[in-house]
Design a protein around this motif. Structure first.
Motif, PDB file in Angstrom:
ATOM      1  N   GLY A 104       4.669   7.851 -22.050  1.00 31.44           N
ATOM      2  CA  GLY A 104       4.259   9.248 -22.024  1.00 31.44           C
ATOM      3  C   GLY A 104       4.928  10.126 -20.994  1.00 31.44           C
ATOM      4  N   GLY A 105       5.877   9.585 -20.239  1.00 32.13           N
ATOM      5  CA  GLY A 105       6.551  10.383 -19.212  1.00 32.13           C
ATOM      6  C   GLY A 105       7.811  11.048 -19.730  1.00 32.13           C
ATOM      7  N   GLN A 106       8.446  11.810 -18.868  1.00 31.13           N
ATOM      8  CA  GLN A 106       9.718  12.449 -19.195  1.00 31.13           C
ATOM      9  C   GLN A 106      10.802  11.373 -19.199  1.00 31.13           C
ATOM     10  N   HIS A 107      11.474  11.219 -20.320  1.00 32.20           N
ATOM     11  CA  HIS A 107      12.434  10.115 -20.438  1.00 32.20           C
ATOM     12  C   HIS A 107      13.536  10.465 -21.413  1.00 32.20           C
ATOM     13  N   VAL A 108      14.632   9.715 -21.307  1.00 33.02           N
ATOM     14  CA  VAL A 108      15.663   9.675 -22.335  1.00 33.02           C
ATOM     15  C   VAL A 108      15.998   8.220 -22.614  1.00 33.02           C
ATOM     16  N   ILE A 109      16.006   7.866 -23.883  1.00 32.26           N
ATOM     17  CA  ILE A 109      16.526   6.581 -24.333  1.00 32.26           C
ATOM     18  C   ILE A 109      17.906   6.864 -24.906  1.00 32.26           C
ATOM     19  N   LEU A 110      18.937   6.274 -24.334  1.00 32.82           N
ATOM     20  CA  LEU A 110      20.312   6.524 -24.768  1.00 32.82           C
ATOM     21  C   LEU A 110      20.861   5.263 -25.430  1.00 32.82           C
ATOM     22  N   ARG A 111      20.990   5.324 -26.741  1.00 34.58           N
ATOM     23  CA  ARG A 111      21.582   4.195 -27.472  1.00 34.58           C
ATOM     24  C   ARG A 111      23.095   4.314 -27.442  1.00 34.58           C
ATOM     25  N   THR A 112      23.752   3.197 -27.195  1.00 33.15           N
ATOM     26  CA  THR A 112      25.207   3.186 -27.190  1.00 33.15           C
ATOM     27  C   THR A 112      25.702   1.926 -27.898  1.00 33.15           C
ATOM     28  N   SER A 113      27.019   1.726 -27.935  1.00 33.66           N
ATOM     29  CA  SER A 113      27.555   0.603 -28.712  1.00 33.66           C
ATOM     30  C   SER A 113      28.896   0.132 -28.166  1.00 33.66           C
ATOM     31  N   TRP A 114      29.177  -1.130 -28.375  1.00 36.58           N
ATOM     32  CA  TRP A 114      30.497  -1.725 -28.151  1.00 36.58           C
ATOM     33  C   TRP A 114      31.072  -1.333 -26.782  1.00 36.58           C
ATOM     34  N   VAL A 115      30.316  -1.602 -25.744  1.00 39.49           N
ATOM     35  CA  VAL A 115      30.674  -1.181 -24.390  1.00 39.49           C
ATOM     36  C   VAL A 115      31.850  -2.010 -23.855  1.00 39.49           C
ATOM     37  N   PHE A 116      32.794  -1.341 -23.213  1.00 39.05           N
ATOM     38  CA  PHE A 116      33.908  -2.064 -22.594  1.00 39.05           C
ATOM     39  C   PHE A 116      34.304  -1.390 -21.297  1.00 39.05           C
ATOM     40  N   SER A 117      34.930  -2.173 -20.415  1.00 40.41           N
ATOM     41  CA  SER A 117      35.367  -1.666 -19.113  1.00 40.41           C
ATOM     42  C   SER A 117      36.320  -2.682 -18.501  1.00 40.41           C
ATOM     43  N   ALA A 118      36.738  -2.418 -17.285  1.00 39.77           N
ATOM     44  CA  ALA A 118      37.598  -3.370 -16.565  1.00 39.77           C
ATOM     45  C   ALA A 118      36.775  -4.459 -15.896  1.00 39.77           C
ATOM     46  N   HIS A 119      35.446  -4.374 -16.002  1.00 43.68           N
ATOM     47  CA  HIS A 119      34.566  -5.313 -15.311  1.00 43.68           C
ATOM     48  C   HIS A 119      33.810  -6.196 -16.302  1.00 43.68           C
ATOM     49  N   GLN A 154      32.728  -5.029 -39.655  1.00 42.39           N
ATOM     50  CA  GLN A 154      31.752  -4.381 -38.782  1.00 42.39           C
ATOM     51  C   GLN A 154      32.409  -3.129 -38.209  1.00 42.39           C
ATOM     52  N   THR A 155      31.736  -2.002 -38.334  1.00 42.20           N
ATOM     53  CA  THR A 155      32.310  -0.725 -37.921  1.00 42.20           C
ATOM     54  C   THR A 155      31.404  -0.038 -36.910  1.00 42.20           C
ATOM     55  N   GLY A 156      32.018   0.471 -35.844  1.00 34.57           N
ATOM     56  CA  GLY A 156      31.238   1.152 -34.813  1.00 34.57           C
ATOM     57  C   GLY A 156      32.130   1.971 -33.906  1.00 34.57           C
ATOM     58  N   GLY A 157      31.555   2.408 -32.801  1.00 33.17           N
ATOM     59  CA  GLY A 157      32.295   3.222 -31.849  1.00 33.17           C
ATOM     60  C   GLY A 157      32.422   2.527 -30.512  1.00 33.17           C
ATOM     61  N   PRO A 158      33.572   1.972 -30.178  1.00 27.41           N
ATOM     62  CA  PRO A 158      33.772   1.398 -28.845  1.00 27.41           C
ATOM     63  C   PRO A 158      33.521   2.475 -27.779  1.00 27.41           C
ATOM     64  N   THR A 159      32.811   2.113 -26.724  1.00 31.96           N
ATOM     65  CA  THR A 159      32.412   3.125 -25.736  1.00 31.96           C
ATOM     66  C   THR A 159      32.768   2.681 -24.322  1.00 31.96           C
ATOM     67  N   PRO A 160      33.623   3.425 -23.631  1.00 30.39           N
ATOM     68  CA  PRO A 160      33.965   3.076 -22.250  1.00 30.39           C
ATOM     69  C   PRO A 160      32.741   3.185 -21.340  1.00 30.39           C
ATOM     70  N   ALA A 161      32.519   2.177 -20.531  1.00 28.85           N
ATOM     71  CA  ALA A 161      31.356   2.171 -19.643  1.00 28.85           C
ATOM     72  C   ALA A 161      31.367   3.341 -18.675  1.00 28.85           C
ATOM     73  N   TYR A 172      25.030   7.858 -27.953  1.00 32.42           N
ATOM     74  CA  TYR A 172      26.284   8.137 -27.260  1.00 32.42           C
ATOM     75  C   TYR A 172      27.246   6.992 -27.538  1.00 32.42           C
ATOM     76  N   ALA A 173      28.325   7.285 -28.268  1.00 32.37           N
ATOM     77  CA  ALA A 173      29.287   6.239 -28.637  1.00 32.37           C
ATOM     78  C   ALA A 173      30.670   6.841 -28.795  1.00 32.37           C
ATOM     79  N   GLY A 174      31.672   5.991 -28.650  1.00 31.16           N
ATOM     80  CA  GLY A 174      33.050   6.428 -28.744  1.00 31.16           C
ATOM     81  C   GLY A 174      33.466   6.794 -30.157  1.00 31.16           C
ATOM     82  N   ALA A 175      34.569   7.523 -30.254  1.00 27.54           N
ATOM     83  CA  ALA A 175      35.129   7.940 -31.537  1.00 27.54           C
ATOM     84  C   ALA A 175      36.653   7.770 -31.486  1.00 27.54           C
ATOM     85  N   PRO A 176      37.298   7.632 -32.643  1.00 27.70           N
ATOM     86  CA  PRO A 176      36.732   7.561 -33.986  1.00 27.70           C
ATOM     87  C   PRO A 176      36.142   6.182 -34.275  1.00 27.70           C
TER      88      PRO A 176
END
Length: 282
Positions: free
Chosen positions: A136-151, A175-182, A207-211
């Motif tokens: 019931g509080g002030q919140h954001v749920i941020l769904r993302t996909s296919w996370v990648f980074s140097a770590h 399988q199709t999605g949006g790779p997303t930089p961390a 929040y996800a990468g494109a295309p």
């Protein structure tokens, strides 16, 4: 803004530390997510004015044999943190995943679409979402996909390792999605947190990468940018069986994210170039 981040060694948490070094970060040694009460106690003692939960149980396949742990870390603890934030009157930002959807169809999933996870990991994350909303509080749920980074461990680093060893790889292509930089996720989380502090209503966003692309095409672009001569053979998911089923369609609709927060989909190919440059310097 006094910001508290749950998570320290994960991909997004490390990028948050680079972008917001003034924030306080709680790793597993100070906030074990299998102990919701201890995490809540740490939150209450922190004096934070906003909280980002960047920690999670992310071992998708292992979750099939550890449902209780996955459910505790991804479901119960986020709910406990969200309730504590609601009590304190501070915003709570929580990372979720495309795995809450069953991956059917070919159109991008909208935030309000019904969830129907295929496995334990997705069910645990869906339970966490429900618990955060119920707080019931002030919140954001941020769904993302296919996370990648140097770590950490991720698809890009796995492909680079295998590409250095082999000249031919078989990679899933259905399988199709949006790779997303961390790093882009981290920047988005900070902007969203600032907006909540300024009075934004919040809710569930994507929040996800494109295309949109396939794992096989993601691998080809990784090898092209890295200058590795590797042939990628397209295969179906059935040819690469795993304990947990993966959604075939992980496209995420970002329309509301752009409208409410001014965040547009990052170009994952540009993000990939930055990650590869960072890896050369490690």
């Amino acid at each position: 803004m006094s910001l508290l981040v749950f998570g320290q060694s994960g991909q997004v948490a490390r990028e948050l530390a680079a972008l917001a070094p003034e924030a306080a970060f709680l790793g597993r040694d100070r906030a074990d997510l299998t102990d919701p009460a201890a995490c809540v106690a740490a939150l209450r003692a922190s004096g934070a004015r906003a909280v980002i939960n960047a920690a999670a149980y992310t071992a998708v396949d292992r979750a099939e044999s550890e449902p209780d742990i996955a459910g505790l870390v991804n479901g119960q603890t986020p709910g406990a943190l969200a309730r504590a934030c609601a009590d304190l009157g501070i915003p709570f930002v929580h990372i979720s995943t495309d795995y809450v959807f069953d991956g059917s169809g070919s159109t991008p999933w909208r935030p309000g679409d019904p969830v129907a996870p295929l496995g334990v990991y997705g069910r645990s994350k869906a339970a966490g979402e429900a618990a955060v909303r119920a707080a019931g509080g002030q919140h954001v749920i941020l769904r993302t996909s296919w996370v990648f980074s140097a770590h950490g461990t991720n698809f890009v680093k796995t492909m680079l390792r295998l590409g250095a060893e082999r000249s031919h790889l078989r990679v899933v292509a259905d399988q199709t999605g949006g790779p997303t930089p961390a790093t882009e996720i981290a920047a988005a989380l900070l902007r969203i947190t600032e907006a909540l502090r300024a009075g934004a209503a919040g809710g569930t966003y994507h929040y996800a990468g494109a295309p949109a692309t396939s794992w096989a095409c993601f691998a080809r672009e990784t090898f092209r940018q890295a200058g590795l001569s590797v042939t990628v053979e397209d295969i179906a998911s059935e040819a690469y069986p795993t304990p947990a089923r993966r959604p075939l369609n992980s496209r995420l609709d970002m329309a509301s994210t752009e409208t409410d927060f001014g965040l547009t989909a990052p170009d994952w190919r540009q993000g990939l170039a930055r990650v590869l440059a960072a890896l050369k310097g490690i």
